[in-house]
Design a protein around this motif. Structure first.
Motif, PDB file in Angstrom:
ATOM      1  N   SER A 100      -4.944   2.470  -4.974  1.00  0.00           N
ATOM      2  CA  SER A 100      -4.517   1.630  -3.849  1.00  0.00           C
ATOM      3  C   SER A 100      -3.291   0.823  -4.252  1.00  0.00           C
ATOM      4  N   VAL A 102      -3.148  -2.167  -4.862  1.00  0.00           N
ATOM      5  CA  VAL A 102      -3.459  -3.169  -5.890  1.00  0.00           C
ATOM      6  C   VAL A 102      -3.087  -2.638  -7.269  1.00  0.00           C
ATOM      7  N   ALA A 103      -3.538  -1.410  -7.587  1.00  0.00           N
ATOM      8  CA  ALA A 103      -3.202  -0.827  -8.885  1.00  0.00           C
ATOM      9  C   ALA A 103      -1.705  -0.563  -8.989  1.00  0.00           C
ATOM     10  N   VAL A 106      -0.206  -3.771  -9.838  1.00  0.00           N
ATOM     11  CA  VAL A 106      -0.537  -4.139 -11.221  1.00  0.00           C
ATOM     12  C   VAL A 106       0.398  -3.405 -12.191  1.00  0.00           C
ATOM     13  N   VAL A 144      -2.665  -8.083  -9.654  1.00  0.00           N
ATOM     14  CA  VAL A 144      -3.842  -8.007  -8.784  1.00  0.00           C
ATOM     15  C   VAL A 144      -3.643  -8.917  -7.569  1.00  0.00           C
TER      16      VAL A 144
END
Lengths: 161, 125
Positions: A100, A102-103, A106, A144
């Motif tokens: 997603s 988010v990764a 990150v 994150v």
């Protein structure tokens, strides 16, 4: 369609610049390179809503403009190294479609910090490697937060262009 | 959609956990390798400009006065700098080998290195 895309890109660039400025007013915790990366919200949003070329354009434009407006000459080299590596990582990871945003964010945050360390290594020698652990950690945590925020915005803003 | 986002969430968590683990391992590896240092080496643009023994107290203007290095009680720190953010000053005192104080605007680093008090490089077997 085209005009709309140009307008959205301009707004994202402006937003990224404002976020960079806001962030420059937040006191740093004492380790060079540790930061939130607020501007990456705009870049991740563009990556998901407009495409990788647009996201890369916005990110690189922001780096140049922000360094000229608020930074010093040295900051351009560090930011550019971080931004390029971060973009390559995020674009590549998004293309796999396994993770997603988010990764993706990150990886972007961590690689931004790794890129800055590499540039510092080139400019100042290998001792800067001692900053790597804390910068990978801070890049992950900040990534994150930024990824969750960007995900919410991508979900809520109507698709355009 | 739900199945794929569940898979994505798991993959996300694996990536995040792996990076946190990596930073932890690197941190420990670098920390285990450190020893009490002997000299503070000053570099500008990666080129060594001067070195000062940690065993001798003193105050040294660096790089034409852009930063002030203080050595006291075997510890080194930068007490003043001409840059606006003063990050190097806030990085505090160093004394272990490998510890670095960095001033990005002046492209200056102060690194603690090993070496005994007569200035001869230490040979580690």
């Amino acid at each position: 369609m085209k005009t709309k895309k140009i307008t959205v890109m301009a707004m994202c660039t402006a937003l990224a610049m404002i976020l960079s400025y806001v962030e420059s007013q937040i006191p740093s915790p004492g380790v060079p390179g540790v930061k939130m990366g607020l501007a990456n919200i705009a870049v991740v949003f563009c990556l998901y809503r407009l495409g990788w070329k647009e996201a890369a354009g916005i990110s690189l434009l922001r780096v140049v403009l922000v360094s000229l407006l608020f930074g010093h000459v040295a900051s351009l080299m560090y930011s550019a190294a971080g931004a390029v590596l971060s973009l390559l990582g995020m674009i590549g990871l998004k293309a796999t479609d396994r993770l997603s945003c988010v990764a993706v964010s990150v990886i972007g945050g961590v690689l931004h910090n790794v890129g800055q360390i590499l540039m510092a290594w080139v400019l100042m020698g290998p001792n800067v490697v001692y900053y790597l652990p804390v910068l990978i950690f801070s890049g992950t945590v900040a990534g994150v937060v930024i990824g969750v925020l960007a995900g919410l915005i991508v979900k809520r803003v109507r698709p355009s262009a | 959609m739900n199945a794929s986002s569940g898979k994505q969430l798991r993959a996300d968590l694996i990536v995040i956990a792996a990076l946190l683990l990596l930073s932890g391992i690197l941190f420990l590896a670098l920390r285990l390798g450190r020893r009490e240092g002997g000299v503070a080496v000053v570099r500008v643009d990666g080129v060594e400009t001067e070195r000062h023994l940690l065993s001798v107290d003193g105050v040294f203007p660096l790089n034409g006065g852009s930063n002030i290095l203080v050595i006291e009680d075997g510890q080194a720190w930068l007490s003043e700098a001409d840059c606006p953010d003063l990050l190097c000053v806030r990085q505090g005192k160093v004394h272990y080998t490998g510890e670095v104080i960095t001033c990005l605007p002046n492209r200056l680093t102060v690194t603690v290195e090993g070496g005994d008090s007569n200035g001869v490089d230490l040979v580690v077997g």
